[in-house]
Design a protein around this motif. Sequence first.
Motif, PDB file in Angstrom:
ATOM      1  N   LEU A   8      -7.457  -7.169   6.284  1.00  2.70           N
ATOM      2  CA  LEU A   8      -7.488  -6.640   4.922  1.00  2.70           C
ATOM      3  C   LEU A   8      -6.451  -5.541   4.723  1.00  2.70           C
ATOM      4  CD1 LEU A   8     -11.313  -6.509   4.162  1.00  2.70           C
ATOM      5  CD2 LEU A   8      -9.597  -8.019   3.152  1.00  2.70           C
ATOM      6  N   ARG A   9      -6.294  -4.697   5.707  1.00  7.85           N
ATOM      7  CA  ARG A   9      -5.308  -3.611   5.632  1.00  7.85           C
ATOM      8  C   ARG A   9      -3.892  -4.183   5.511  1.00  7.85           C
ATOM      9  NH1 ARG A   9      -6.763  -1.316   9.982  1.00  7.85           N
ATOM     10  NH2 ARG A   9      -8.365  -0.004   9.099  1.00  7.85           N
ATOM     11  N   ILE A  10      -3.570  -5.164   6.331  1.00 12.85           N
ATOM     12  CA  ILE A  10      -2.243  -5.791   6.303  1.00 12.85           C
ATOM     13  C   ILE A  10      -2.029  -6.522   4.976  1.00 12.85           C
ATOM     14  CG2 ILE A  10      -0.839  -7.625   7.340  1.00 12.85           C
ATOM     15  CD1 ILE A  10      -2.145  -6.775  10.062  1.00 12.85           C
ATOM     16  N   PHE A  11      -3.060  -7.234   4.520  1.00 18.22           N
ATOM     17  CA  PHE A  11      -2.948  -7.943   3.244  1.00 18.22           C
ATOM     18  C   PHE A  11      -2.657  -6.968   2.114  1.00 18.22           C
ATOM     19  CE2 PHE A  11      -4.765  -9.895  -0.584  1.00 18.22           C
ATOM     20  CZ  PHE A  11      -4.059 -11.083  -0.593  1.00 18.22           C
ATOM     21  N   LYS A  12      -3.371  -5.848   2.080  1.00 17.49           N
ATOM     22  CA  LYS A  12      -3.160  -4.840   1.035  1.00 17.49           C
ATOM     23  C   LYS A  12      -1.741  -4.278   1.117  1.00 17.49           C
ATOM     24  CE  LYS A  12      -3.964  -1.871  -2.213  1.00 17.49           C
ATOM     25  NZ  LYS A  12      -3.646  -2.298  -3.553  1.00 17.49           N
ATOM     26  N   GLU A  13      -1.253  -4.018   2.307  1.00 13.34           N
ATOM     27  CA  GLU A  13       0.116  -3.519   2.469  1.00 13.34           C
ATOM     28  C   GLU A  13       1.137  -4.518   1.933  1.00 13.34           C
ATOM     29  OE1 GLU A  13       0.523  -2.647   6.629  1.00 13.34           O
ATOM     30  OE2 GLU A  13      -0.889  -0.971   6.524  1.00 13.34           O
ATOM     31  N   ARG A  14       0.906  -5.787   2.162  1.00 13.20           N
ATOM     32  CA  ARG A  14       1.853  -6.825   1.735  1.00 13.20           C
ATOM     33  C   ARG A  14       1.890  -7.017   0.228  1.00 13.20           C
ATOM     34  NH1 ARG A  14       1.159 -11.372   6.482  1.00 13.20           N
ATOM     35  NH2 ARG A  14       2.204 -10.133   8.074  1.00 13.20           N
ATOM     36  N   ILE A  15       0.798  -6.815  -0.452  1.00 14.00           N
ATOM     37  CA  ILE A  15       0.825  -7.003  -1.907  1.00 14.00           C
ATOM     38  C   ILE A  15       1.230  -5.728  -2.632  1.00 14.00           C
ATOM     39  CG2 ILE A  15      -0.842  -8.890  -1.831  1.00 14.00           C
ATOM     40  CD1 ILE A  15      -2.921  -6.941  -2.996  1.00 14.00           C
ATOM     41  N   LYS A  16       1.467  -4.687  -1.882  1.00 14.73           N
ATOM     42  CA  LYS A  16       1.968  -3.407  -2.377  1.00 14.73           C
ATOM     43  C   LYS A  16       1.106  -2.836  -3.499  1.00 14.73           C
ATOM     44  CE  LYS A  16       6.601  -4.483  -0.833  1.00 14.73           C
ATOM     45  NZ  LYS A  16       6.566  -4.039   0.483  1.00 14.73           N
ATOM     46  N   ASP A  17       1.641  -2.780  -4.719  1.00 12.91           N
ATOM     47  CA  ASP A  17       0.953  -2.113  -5.823  1.00 12.91           C
ATOM     48  C   ASP A  17       0.084  -3.027  -6.682  1.00 12.91           C
ATOM     49  OD1 ASP A  17       2.052   0.333  -5.084  1.00 12.91           O
ATOM     50  OD2 ASP A  17       3.857  -0.011  -6.274  1.00 12.91           O
ATOM     51  N   ILE A  18      -0.069  -4.263  -6.280  1.00 11.39           N
ATOM     52  CA  ILE A  18      -0.938  -5.168  -7.032  1.00 11.39           C
ATOM     53  C   ILE A  18      -2.389  -4.781  -6.742  1.00 11.39           C
ATOM     54  CG2 ILE A  18      -1.687  -7.561  -7.328  1.00 11.39           C
ATOM     55  CD1 ILE A  18       1.156  -8.392  -6.419  1.00 11.39           C
ATOM     56  N   LYS A  39     -12.235   2.501   0.034  1.00 17.40           N
ATOM     57  CA  LYS A  39     -11.691   3.724  -0.581  1.00 17.40           C
ATOM     58  C   LYS A  39     -10.426   4.186   0.125  1.00 17.40           C
ATOM     59  CE  LYS A  39     -15.978   5.671  -2.330  1.00 17.40           C
ATOM     60  NZ  LYS A  39     -17.000   6.698  -2.211  1.00 17.40           N
ATOM     61  N   GLU A  40     -10.475   4.254   1.437  1.00 16.84           N
ATOM     62  CA  GLU A  40      -9.336   4.733   2.224  1.00 16.84           C
ATOM     63  C   GLU A  40      -8.102   3.852   2.058  1.00 16.84           C
ATOM     64  OE1 GLU A  40     -10.935   4.790   6.182  1.00 16.84           O
ATOM     65  OE2 GLU A  40     -12.383   6.365   5.669  1.00 16.84           O
ATOM     66  N   ASN A  41      -8.300   2.579   1.752  1.00 18.78           N
ATOM     67  CA  ASN A  41      -7.184   1.640   1.652  1.00 18.78           C
ATOM     68  C   ASN A  41      -6.884   1.208   0.217  1.00 18.78           C
ATOM     69  OD1 ASN A  41      -6.299   0.871   4.561  1.00 18.78           O
ATOM     70  ND2 ASN A  41      -8.530   1.077   4.607  1.00 18.78           N
ATOM     71  N   ASN A  42      -7.467   1.924  -0.744  1.00 23.37           N
ATOM     72  CA  ASN A  42      -7.238   1.663  -2.169  1.00 23.37           C
ATOM     73  C   ASN A  42      -7.523   0.198  -2.533  1.00 23.37           C
ATOM     74  OD1 ASN A  42      -6.630   2.590  -4.763  1.00 23.37           O
ATOM     75  ND2 ASN A  42      -4.531   1.845  -4.603  1.00 23.37           N
ATOM     76  N   ILE A  43      -8.649  -0.286  -2.056  1.00 23.44           N
ATOM     77  CA  ILE A  43      -9.108  -1.635  -2.366  1.00 23.44           C
ATOM     78  C   ILE A  43     -10.381  -1.505  -3.202  1.00 23.44           C
ATOM     79  CG2 ILE A  43      -9.984  -3.815  -1.414  1.00 23.44           C
ATOM     80  CD1 ILE A  43      -8.340  -3.181   1.143  1.00 23.44           C
ATOM     81  N   GLY A  44     -10.406  -2.196  -4.323  1.00 21.76           N
ATOM     82  CA  GLY A  44     -11.554  -2.129  -5.212  1.00 21.76           C
ATOM     83  C   GLY A  44     -12.773  -2.842  -4.640  1.00 21.76           C
ATOM     84  N   TYR A  45     -13.924  -2.414  -5.102  1.00 28.58           N
ATOM     85  CA  TYR A  45     -15.202  -3.000  -4.708  1.00 28.58           C
ATOM     86  C   TYR A  45     -15.715  -3.844  -5.864  1.00 28.58           C
ATOM     87  CZ  TYR A  45     -20.224  -3.214  -3.701  1.00 28.58           C
ATOM     88  OH  TYR A  45     -21.498  -3.649  -3.484  1.00 28.58           O
TER      89      TYR A  45
END
Length: 139
Positions: A8-18, A39-45
């Motif tokens: 999930l962390r890598i996926f979030k990094e790859r999509i950048k600001d989306i 929260k720490e990885n700026n991923i919505g719940y």
Amino acid sequence: MKENYDYLRIFKERIKDIPLVMEFRNYYWHNERGLSFLKENNIGYCIVDEPKLKGLMPYNPTTTTGLGYFRFHGRNPNWFHASVAERYDYLYAPDELKSFVPDIKKISGTISKTLVMFNNCHAGKSVKNAIEMLKLIKE
């Protein structure tokens, strides 16, 4: 479990600001560690409503980013033994919809954007419930 967090962390990094919102499908994720990770990885719940059955996600109106996301699947009690069409064949009653309005308004008042999605899509029930919800929110 570490591999899942890494993925999930890598996926979030790859999509950048989306904006990314995670809808947990396994109750194992629903704990303080899972929410803190988001929260720490700026991923919505994703706040889900589905049948109150063992193993399914509980309704938890909370956010982990500036995006609130509600997803209503319906409450078909035959969830685990129904076809996909039957599983989402559920029409929320007006009183059920009304019970969500305070949470939607509360979250909408504290963050920049709130989305409300109905996934009880069999036979157009999601459209009917979405129209009803809009009316309730505007009241």
